[in-house]
Design a protein around this motif. Structure first.
Motif, short mmCIF file in Angstrom:
data_model
loop_
_atom_site.label_atom_id
_atom_site.label_comp_id
_atom_site.label_asym_id
_atom_site.label_seq_id
_atom_site.Cartn_x
_atom_site.Cartn_y
_atom_site.Cartn_z
N ILE A 10 37.77 45.37 29.14
CA ILE A 10 38.83 44.77 28.31
C ILE A 10 38.41 43.39 27.83
CG2 ILE A 10 41.22 43.94 28.35
CD1 ILE A 10 41.85 46.22 30.29
N CYS A 11 37.61 42.68 28.65
CA CYS A 11 37.11 41.37 28.26
C CYS A 11 36.17 41.52 27.06
CB CYS A 11 36.34 40.73 29.41
SG CYS A 11 35.50 39.21 28.94
N PHE A 21 41.16 37.11 42.31
CA PHE A 21 41.28 37.49 40.91
C PHE A 21 40.09 38.31 40.47
CE2 PHE A 21 44.88 34.86 40.81
CZ PHE A 21 45.58 35.17 39.66
N PRO A 81 44.47 40.18 28.22
CA PRO A 81 44.98 40.90 29.40
C PRO A 81 43.88 41.35 30.36
CG PRO A 81 45.05 42.30 27.45
CD PRO A 81 44.26 41.09 27.10
N SER A 82 42.70 40.69 30.31
CA SER A 82 41.58 41.15 31.15
C SER A 82 41.74 40.79 32.61
CB SER A 82 40.27 40.52 30.65
OG SER A 82 40.21 40.54 29.26
N PHE A 83 42.49 39.71 32.89
CA PHE A 83 42.59 39.26 34.28
C PHE A 83 43.57 40.10 35.09
CE2 PHE A 83 40.99 35.39 32.32
CZ PHE A 83 40.00 35.03 33.21
N TYR A 84 43.24 40.30 36.35
CA TYR A 84 44.21 40.90 37.27
C TYR A 84 44.12 40.18 38.60
CZ TYR A 84 40.07 43.27 39.18
OH TYR A 84 38.83 43.53 39.73
N ARG A 85 45.25 40.14 39.30
CA ARG A 85 45.22 39.59 40.65
C ARG A 85 45.29 40.75 41.63
NH1 ARG A 85 49.97 36.81 41.66
NH2 ARG A 85 50.62 38.16 43.36
N TYR A 128 41.61 38.24 21.84
CA TYR A 128 42.96 38.71 21.57
C TYR A 128 43.77 37.57 20.97
CZ TYR A 128 41.60 42.52 24.72
OH TYR A 128 40.96 43.57 25.31
N ASP A 168 48.02 33.59 30.61
CA ASP A 168 49.41 33.74 30.18
C ASP A 168 49.83 32.58 29.29
OD1 ASP A 168 52.12 33.70 29.93
OD2 ASP A 168 52.58 34.12 32.01
N THR A 195 48.26 42.97 40.21
CA THR A 195 49.16 42.40 39.21
C THR A 195 48.39 42.17 37.92
OG1 THR A 195 50.24 41.23 41.03
CG2 THR A 195 50.83 40.56 38.79
N GLY A 244 45.02 33.59 35.88
CA GLY A 244 46.14 34.36 35.35
C GLY A 244 47.12 33.47 34.61
N GLU A 245 47.41 32.30 35.21
CA GLU A 245 48.37 31.38 34.60
C GLU A 245 47.89 30.93 33.23
OE1 GLU A 245 51.23 30.27 35.67
OE2 GLU A 245 51.29 30.96 37.77
N VAL A 247 38.33 40.54 36.74
CA VAL A 247 38.33 40.72 35.28
C VAL A 247 37.97 42.17 34.98
CG1 VAL A 247 37.19 40.09 33.12
CG2 VAL A 247 37.66 38.33 34.83
N ASP A 248 38.73 42.81 34.10
CA ASP A 248 38.36 44.15 33.63
C ASP A 248 37.29 43.98 32.56
OD1 ASP A 248 40.01 46.08 35.04
OD2 ASP A 248 41.70 45.02 34.13
N GLU A 249 36.05 44.33 32.92
CA GLU A 249 34.93 44.01 32.02
C GLU A 249 35.00 44.79 30.72
OE1 GLU A 249 31.92 44.83 34.91
OE2 GLU A 249 31.49 46.79 34.04
N LEU A 289 45.85 34.28 26.19
CA LEU A 289 44.43 34.59 25.97
C LEU A 289 44.20 36.08 25.85
CD1 LEU A 289 42.55 32.07 28.28
CD2 LEU A 289 43.01 31.95 25.84
N ARG A 334 37.12 51.02 40.64
CA ARG A 334 36.27 49.85 40.44
C ARG A 334 36.89 48.61 41.10
NH1 ARG A 334 36.34 49.26 35.14
NH2 ARG A 334 37.64 47.38 35.22
N TYR A 342 48.29 40.62 33.94
CA TYR A 342 48.90 39.53 33.18
C TYR A 342 48.95 39.89 31.69
CZ TYR A 342 48.42 36.69 37.36
OH TYR A 342 48.53 36.19 38.64
#
Lengths: 717, 519
Positions: A620-621, A614, A674-678, B456, A668, B349, A664-665, A616-618, A672, B333, B351
């Motif tokens: 977007i966080c 996993f 949309p910063s997380f990505y897998r 958010y 969702d 992916t 991610g779970e 985090v888009d820093e 919370l 990145r 979320y």
């Protein structure tokens, strides 16, 4: 499959006479058992004696060769009851468990065993989990020895001494027809040392021999009139026999000069700390040589009146070093002196604390105070009148800086999402009474979850919520129990009880495929095959068998949404009776230990492997850390951005992430951000993978270039 | 009786390791024991395993003495004021060791990895809850005989090994033990798996420790924030846009020197977020603050405005998220962070969990408002929209969807969310500037309160309410000369916990103050 492989240690069990054994204290005890010709061994895992169980579990071949039966007992009560094999038959048996928690569970069997007495040596090896790092209530095993009259050995904490204690213990047990408890403290169990081994001995009578020639003696069975005779026999025959053995074989040791105005009596386990204190006071050398008379009780029950009184001869004051409370030993000695009309002053808890671990500092202060009061002439000047006060370092403000670091869920732990879901459900439906149990899941009481009000014992979570069952209640109680506690006794004490009493509460059984907190030992519901044990018995079947009607099985705890829905349903359904949720996912610690090598091998071998992680888009966080309040995962942490526009640190996931999915779970389920990505990395991709990627990257690149050619692009923006 | 421990007596070396569960402190203790035994010492190591291993603070303890054929009596746990070498596998654990008295000025060599593993308590604060590393560094300097600290975790990672290896390297490099480098390396050699990487990490840490041991003391590894116009990077793009950009930058050059850096960063952010025109709006707003400001106040107001205006104008809407996630820089990145090697394929992916609020916010103001004002309709739509969506941005379809949403940027000004955000911004900004003549400091604090607004969905709503609650104190504080101070305190309280319980407590205190100025 235990947390560690003990292949190396198992080989140490094969060492023969004259060879040097090097290793942990608890493994030395294991080897000693085989050297004593033990016929059967059982026990229940738990720090600090888990390794004894783990090594024997991995040593089936050796045990087979020797005709020794090994049992991974269902509970400490089972293990102790097993010692019944030594009641009528001259077979040496040993049971081991964590104390005092295990001794509490064992005490019913222990009392019965002690009443009838034993023919073959029966040894209870109790791992005393007391003091720093302990995970249990702080009590003493000593009380159990006294109430059931079983002898208690507390040897000096070095390998040769504890190995000798095992040998002495069996003999003492046989000579006095009494079970013997061998108490080893946690650091002694984990101490690394050496001793000279002897050959392993095949038991003169194996359990197989016994089965072929059954014996019985009504006089040994706990039922009137025999039971009344047992009580008399305890004091008239067994006690004197024990005292005689301990005296004749010099189980207790004397050090230092045999004349002197003061002396120190101690539990064997305290010896090293006493010597260290004397060393620091300038009264003992590196090897423990001292002029201060010392009386070391390797046997703390029974106490030997003659030995003690002889030690007090000509001494004006004697210090008793006895860790924990009540101070049974000090009280007994005081009575001896009084009855003998001796003038020797007996001190103990005056100089040493009544409660709490006897750490190096406590011991230094206590013994120092005793000597200053009773024999100042012994002390070097600088010790008698220390002129320096502290070391001048001010740590006051540091205390407010350094954060506490209690144990918590491991990276990727499957129990984390269960409590994240619970927290989310409470945000919807309000706070509930939550009863916790023993096991890793008890970490739920810590931040960030802070869920759970009580813990009443292993497998007793739901039992401890059984009072909260009222027709007038608007809310239901929630109780947790782990798979370990479930099989230990939870099935009857908690589930059966809830069914029978029509408890309306919600019960969550945390099923991680192992007895995880004690080191990942297999249990009935473990999903891995086990060469010598029968596994793969689903908890759901057992629960149904108990008569539970409302049962849900979440077979992937990381599905926070599903976990949340199931809990909500359980808390709101109109159905009466216990609502049981079995939440299953493998302990990540054990899973990684099993899978990582295979995965690495597969990647090297060129097989297609998908590895998740996993991120985090820093940008977007926003640094609100809501995700961490639902996680507490060690690999999800905070990091500062080198950007003056941003005040707060943002979330960041380090390289140890195992891609369990919780982040991610939760993002969702809790809506919370949309910063997380897998990021799934496909190693050794197939032709098709590569073709897909090529086309995708081409088309995606097209769109990206199109937009970026029409806007200002800021480097490192 | 004569004192025992004399010069002839063998001295016992006492070494404690404080680590965080899972760091491999046990491996380190075993290595040290092995090294000692290879050098003709008898050694004893102990640990307290058990649940503490599960991410908690753990202690490993080793004692050793020259082997004379007789077995010394070793202690099984470290004592206060009686430790020669203290190894901390994380900075706060070094602090813990000092608090527990295991570090003595005239005696203890303190070897600590300066990296931080934030404890849960530090991570869950909505603001910045991290403990101050500099305090620990400062105390460690005075509390120890020698303090050797550097990022041993990084050295381990750079060499593909575990921190236990670099800690052992630092120990060897410190010469705190009378053993040769070779004997340490031999100990690692027996380890089996990952020996090569471990030796590399060991060697790197060894040299680093040697270097530091030579130097008088080690400096704190605090993240230094260097601010300079160069630090703000290059700009590229079509000519006309670049000209527009230059025009905006020219306006910044007319501002007071103190303001320029923050203003330029802010400008980059808003232009990157929207367009040149948006940058112009930003500067127009900022000019108002600059006009009211003065060198006497060191332009604190203007700098705060430059910072928080930018953040306020770049509110986090669906468009921004989609835009950021579809940039080529982002793709690069992710590949770097995950460490994707050539020949392997990356699948990403995302979320998302859109709700009716986000949906309406992305509609033209009129339409969005229309729906929001009709709860039935809104509820109906929400039931269809409000669920988790996992979007594969490595697939064309998934990427294209986000790419198109990102493209809505062009129409952003007409969308509902923009109207709402801008209205909120203007109220806040006007409120702040209105205070300048009355109480300059309060004006600055009002601007700084923008820090509260983040997150958010629900988190964002909660943040908004905290923001409003803090500013609600303004009336209570009217006329107090410590009003600004109170606003700051309230803001800090609001950043302490999720729901703002500390904030409510602080507000109660303010309510009891009464508005009479204390003098």
């Amino acid at each position: 499959m235990a947390e560690r492989s003990f292949a190396k240690e198992v080989e140490k069990l094969r060492l023969g006479a004259g060879e040097e054994f090097a290793g942990e204290g608890i493994l030395a005890i294991t080897k000693a058992l085989l050297q004593c010709g033990v016929g059967y061994v059982g026990g229940y895992q738990g720090a600090p004696i888990s390794h004894l169980m783990d090594v024997l579990a991995d040593a089936q071949d050796i045990l087979g060769e020797l005709g020794v039966h090994f049992e991974a007992s269902a509970s400490e009560a089972t293990a102790t009851a097993m010692l019944a094999a030594s009641v009528h038959y001259p077979i040496r048996g040993a049971a081991t468990f964590k104390s005092t928690v295990g001794t509490n569970v064992a005490s019913d069997a222990l009392a019965n065993l002690a009443s009838g007495g034993v023919t073959g040596g029966a040894l209870l090896i109790v791992g005393e989990d007391y003091g720093e790092g302990s995970s249990i209530m702080q009590e003493r095993s000593h009380a159990f020895a006294m109430k059931s009259q079983v002898w208690l050995l507390d040897p000096r904490p070095n390998l040769p001494s504890i190995v000798k204690a095992v040998e002495d213990g069996f003999e003492l047990s046989e000579i006095s027809n009494t079970p013997v408890m061998l108490q080893v403290r946690i650091r002694c169990c984990h101490v690394h040392g050496h001793f000279i081994a002897k050959d392993n001995k095949r038991p003169p009578m194996t359990v197989a021999d016994a089965l072929d020639a059954p014996r019985r003696d009504t006089g040994r069975i706990v039922l009137p009139p025999a039971s009344f005779l047992h009580e008399k026999e305890k004091v008239q025959k067994r006690w004197p026999a024990a005292v005689d053995f301990i005296t004749r074989n010099k189980i207790n040791e004397f050090f230092g000069s045999d004349h002197g105005s003061v002396g120190i009596v101690m539990q064997g386990g305290m010896y090293n700390s006493v010597i260290r204190a004397l060393q620091r006071l300038g009264l003992a050398d590196t090897y423990g040589d001292t002029d201060v008379p010392l009386y070391v009780l390797n046997a703390v029950y029974p106490l030997i009146d003659d030995e003690f009184l002889a030690f007090c001869e000509g001494k004006q004051a004697v210090l008793v070093v006895e860790e924990g409370q009540p101070n049974y030993i000090e009280q007994a000695f005081a009575a001896m002196l009084h009855k003998a009309g001796r003038g020797t002053r007996l001190v103990g808890k005056e100089h040493l604390p009544m409660a709490g671990e006897y750490t190096g500092q406590v011991m230094l202060d206590g013994i120092g105070a005793f000597l200053r009061a009773e024999a100042p002439h012994l002390l070097p000047g600088e010790v008698r009148a220390p002129n320096k006060v502290g070391d001048g370092v001010d740590t006051a403000d540091l205390v407010n800086v350094v954060p506490g670091r209690p144990p918590g869920f491991c990276i990727g732990c499957p129990e984390r999402p269960i409590f994240a879901a619970t927290k989310l459900v409470e945000q919807e439906l309000g706070k509930h009474h939550i009863a916790s149990d023993i096991g890793c899941h008890l970490f739920s009481i810590m931040p960030p979850f802070e869920l759970g009000s009580t813990t009443m014992g292993y497998g007793l979570g739901p039992a401890s919520a059984s009072a909260f069952n009222s027709p007038d209640a608007k809310r239901r109680s929630i109780s947790f129990v782990g798979d370990g506690g479930f099989w230990h006794n939870g099935l009857t004490s908690s589930i059966g009880n809830a069914v029978f009493n029509k408890n309306d509460g919600v019960i969550v059984i945390v099923d991680n495929f192992y007895s995880a907190a004690t080191g990942g030992q297999d249990i009935l519901s473990s999903r891995a095959g086990n060469r010598t044990k029968s596994t793969k018995h689903p908890i759901t079947e057992a629960v149904k068998g108990m008569g539970v009607k409302w049962l849900r099985h979440v077979d992937r705890t990381y599905d926070v949404g599903k976990m949340q829905d199931t809990l909500r349903e359980a808390l709101t359904t109109d159905e009466k009776g216990p609502k049981v949720i079995v939440a299953s996912s493998e302990c990540m610690l054990n899973r990684q230990r099993r899978e990582r090598p295979l995965v690495d091998k597969a990647i090297k071998g060129g097989t297609r492997v998908v590895k998740p992680k996993f991120g985090v888009d820093e940008d977007i966080c926003t640094g609100d850390h809501a995700c961490m309040r639902l996680s507490g995962c060690p690999s999800l942490s905070v990091k500062s951005l080198d950007d003056p526009l941003r005040d707060d640190p943002v979330a960041s996931i380090d390289q140890n992430c195992v891609g369990c999915g919780n982040c991610g779970e939760v993002a969702d389920a809790a809506v919370l951000c949309p910063s997380f990505y897998r990021a799934d990395v496909v190693h050794n991709p197939s032709r098709w993978d590569r073709f897909l990627e090529a086309t995708r990257r081409a088309t995606i690149g097209l769109l990206q270039r199109r937009r970026e050619s029409r806007r200002l692009v800021f480097a490192d923006a | 009786m004569h004192p025992r421990s004399g010069a002839a007596d063998e001295q016992v070396i006492k070494l404690a390791v404080l680590a965080v569960g899972g760091q491999g402190g046990g491996v380190l203790a075993d290595w040290i024991t092995d090294v000692a035994e290879r050098n003709g010492y008898v050694a004893q190591s102990t640990s307290v395993a058990g649940v503490a291993q599960r991410t908690g603070a753990t202690i490993y303890y080793v004692e050793m003495a020259r082997d004379t054929g007789r077995l010394p009596v070793f202690a099984l746990s470290p004592s206060q004021g009686d430790v020669d070498i203290l190894i901390a596998a994380e900075l706060m654990e070094a602090g813990r060791a000092i608090i527990r008295g295991f570090v003595t000025p005239n005696r203890t060599t303190l070897i600590a990895s300066s990296h931080r593993i934030a404890a849960v308590a530090e991570k869950i604060e909505p603001g910045d809850g991290r403990a101050s590393s500099s305090k620990v560094h400062a105390t460690a300097e005075t509390a120890s005989k020698r303090f050797i600290a550097f990022d041993m975790e990084k050295i381990a990672a750079d060499n593909g090994s575990m921190i236990s290896a670099s800690l052992l390297g630092a120990l060897a490099g410190s010469d705190a033990l009378p053993f040769t480098r070779e004997s340490y390396e031999q100990a690692i050699g027996t380890g089996g798996r990952g020996v090569k990487a471990s030796l590399a990490a060991f060697s790197a840490a060894f040299d680093r420790a040697r270097g530091l041991a030579a130097a008088p003391s080690s400096k704190p590894a605090e993240p230094a924030i260097v601010e300079s116009a160069q630090g703000t990077g290059r700009v590229s793009g079509p000519q006309n846009l670049l000209q527009g950009w230059q025009a905006l930058v020219a306006r910044i050059d007319l501002m007071p020197l103190a303001v320029r850096d923050m203003a330029l960063r802010g400008l980059r952010k808003v232009v990157d977020y929207q367009d040149i025109a948006y940058g112009r709006e930003y500067l127009d707003r900022l000019d108002k603050a600059v006009a009211l400001d003065s060198a006497g106040h060191a332009h604190v107001l203007s700098i705060a405005a430059a910072k928080h205006l930018a953040n306020a104008m770049c509110y986090d809407d669906v468009i921004r998220v989609a835009d950021l996630k579809t940039r080529s820089t982002r793709d690069r990145r992710v590949r770097k962070e995950v460490g994707v090697k050539d020949g392997s394929v990356l699948q990403v992916t995302e979320y998302f969990h859109p709700r009716i609020e986000e949906f309406c916010g992305t509609l033209p103001a009129g339409l969005g408002g229309y729906i929001e004002n009709r709860p039935k309709l809104a509820g109906f739509l929400d039931r269809r929209i409000n669920r988790g969506r996992r979007i594969r941005t490595d697939s064309f379809a998934g990427f294209a969807a986000l790419w198109l949403i990102g493209g809505l940027r062009r129409w952003r000004r007409g969308l509902l969310r923009h109207k709402v955000e801008l209205a909120h911004l203007d109220r806040w900004y006007a409120l702040a500037l209105g205070y300048v003549p009355v109480d300059y400091a309060v004006a600055v604090e009002i601007l700084n309160c923008r820090r509260l607004i983040k997150g958010y969905s629900d988190t964002h709503v909660r943040a908004q309410s905290k923001f409003d609650r803090v500013l609600s104190a303004l009336d209570l504080l009217k006329g107090r000369d410590d009003a600004a101070d109170w606003i700051r305190r309230l803001r800090e309280a609001a950043l302490k916990d999720e729901k703002g319980d500390m904030l409510d407590g602080a507000l109660k205190t303010v309510a009891t103050l009464g508005s009479s100025p204390i003098t």
